[in-house]
Scaffold this active site. Structure first.
Site, short mmCIF file in Angstrom:
data_model
loop_
_atom_site.label_atom_id
_atom_site.label_comp_id
_atom_site.label_asym_id
_atom_site.label_seq_id
_atom_site.Cartn_x
_atom_site.Cartn_y
_atom_site.Cartn_z
N CYS A 124 4.55 45.64 -75.36
CA CYS A 124 5.40 46.64 -74.89
C CYS A 124 5.76 47.74 -75.98
O CYS A 124 5.73 48.85 -75.66
CB CYS A 124 6.47 46.07 -74.11
SG CYS A 124 7.48 44.91 -75.00
N HIS A 145 13.28 49.69 -74.15
CA HIS A 145 13.15 49.41 -75.45
C HIS A 145 13.27 50.71 -75.97
O HIS A 145 12.95 51.87 -75.65
CB HIS A 145 11.77 48.81 -75.77
CG HIS A 145 11.51 47.41 -75.33
ND1 HIS A 145 12.73 46.59 -74.89
CD2 HIS A 145 10.57 46.67 -75.68
CE1 HIS A 145 12.24 45.42 -74.78
NE2 HIS A 145 10.89 45.29 -75.22
#
Length: 330
Positions: free
Chosen positions: A126, A235
């Site tokens: 990710c 994130h």
């Protein structure tokens, strides 16, 4: 178009089903797969409910595409069996990413490497995905020399149990099981995944290796520090990029704003910059705080944010599937 979703009851698997529905992927038959204890249960997709089947039954059904989000061990064991049955596997685990015979793909950056012969395709980490969405176009223009990335990763990157731990700590519920070695509420852990022999974590190692494979370029250096923060979704990354060639800041912003899937949010006079709060539920990668590094020449600082469950996992996998269909590779 038969599509199997392996790990369909998990956090990423659920988002995959949601993304497939939102993007109206051309499914004629959905085959949800999960662990033995979930067989026979139902998952919702569009207006219907679909029964979870075993891995054996899913392989026997010979789906055109199988999207995996069920852990590395499961992928190593079962992805080859799907591939042998003629299914194209898109795998979200780390199992195949650095295999020299498997493609590691972010569609906006390197989908053109895919062929009909690719039966197991790896979905990157990710944090890697959002990083290369920015590094890719800048590397083409200015030539990367060195990248330093520090991540601020949400608890959804660990899974549902980590979300439960954070929410339990916020509410003062001590009965919730701990998945981190310390509390995460009001804290930051410089510890994502497990530590390797060189004292880097596996997450940091992924960040240092995967971009080179995706970009097809091992001429630049990259180092990483990965940190878990008490954010539920999204994130963030602070990135320092040294180039071989000089750059112009306005041109950097223009290049990034014209990159499909990237949104520039960079107006500090109005306090406008990317934040995980605003990335949640979105498929774009957001970049801002674009500025020169005043300590050395040809060096750029910027800040990258993306929803780790969507572009960082589910959406990227679905985009790979869309590319395969659009280019008659399945």
């Amino acid at each position: 178009m038969k599509v199997a979703v392996v790990g369909s009851t998990g956090m990423v698997g659920q988002v995959m089903l949601k993304v497939l529905e939102e993007r109206n992927f051309p499914i004629t038959e959905l085959i949800p797969v999960a662990s033995e204890r979930s067989i026979g249960k139902k998952v919702k997709y569009k207006q219907g409910e679909f029964t979870i089947v075993s891995m054996k039954d899913a392989i026997a059904a010979k789906p055109d595409i199988a999207i995996f989000s069920a852990g590395g061990g499961t992928s190593l064991e079962f992805a080859p069996l799907f591939a042998e049955a003629g299914t194209t596997v898109i795998d979200n685990s780390s199992a195949w990413r650095m295999d020299p015979d498997k493609k590691l793909v972010v569609p906006e950056i390197n989908a053109d490497v895919l062929t009909k012969e690719d039966k197991i395709i790896a979905n990157p980490n990710c944090s890697t995905i959002q990083l290369v969405m920015v590094l890719g176009p800048l590397n083409k223009k200015y030539d990367l020399k060195r990248v330093i990335v520090s991540t601020y990763q949400s608890v959804t990157g660990t899974g549902k149990a980590a979300v439960d731990q954070l929410n339990g700590e916020i509410s003062g519920d001590d009965s919730i099981a701990k998945v981190y070695p310390y509390q995460i509420f009001k804290n930051a852990l410089p510890h994502c995944d497990v530590f390797a022999d060189d004292d880097y974590t596996k997450e940091e190692i992924k960040l240092m290796k995967e971009p080179k494979k995706i970009l097809g370029d091992d001429t630049f250096n990259l180092t990483a520090t990965a940190v878990r923060v008490p954010v539920q979704g999204g994130h963030s990354e602070s990135v320092n990029i040294e180039f071989e060639n000089e750059f112009d800041l306005d041109e950097v912003r223009k290049i990034l704003s014209e990159t499909p899937g990237v949104v520039v949010v960079d107006n500090v006079k109005n306090n406008e910059y990317p934040m995980p709060l605003y990335s949640e539920g979105k498929d774009e990668v957001f970049v801002g705080r674009i500025r020169r590094d005043l300590s050395q020449p040809k060096t750029l600082n910027l800040w990258i944010v993306a929803d780790n469950l969507r572009k960082g996992a589910a959406t990227n996998a679905v985009q790979i599937a869309e590319y395969l269909v659009a280019n008659n590779l399945v």
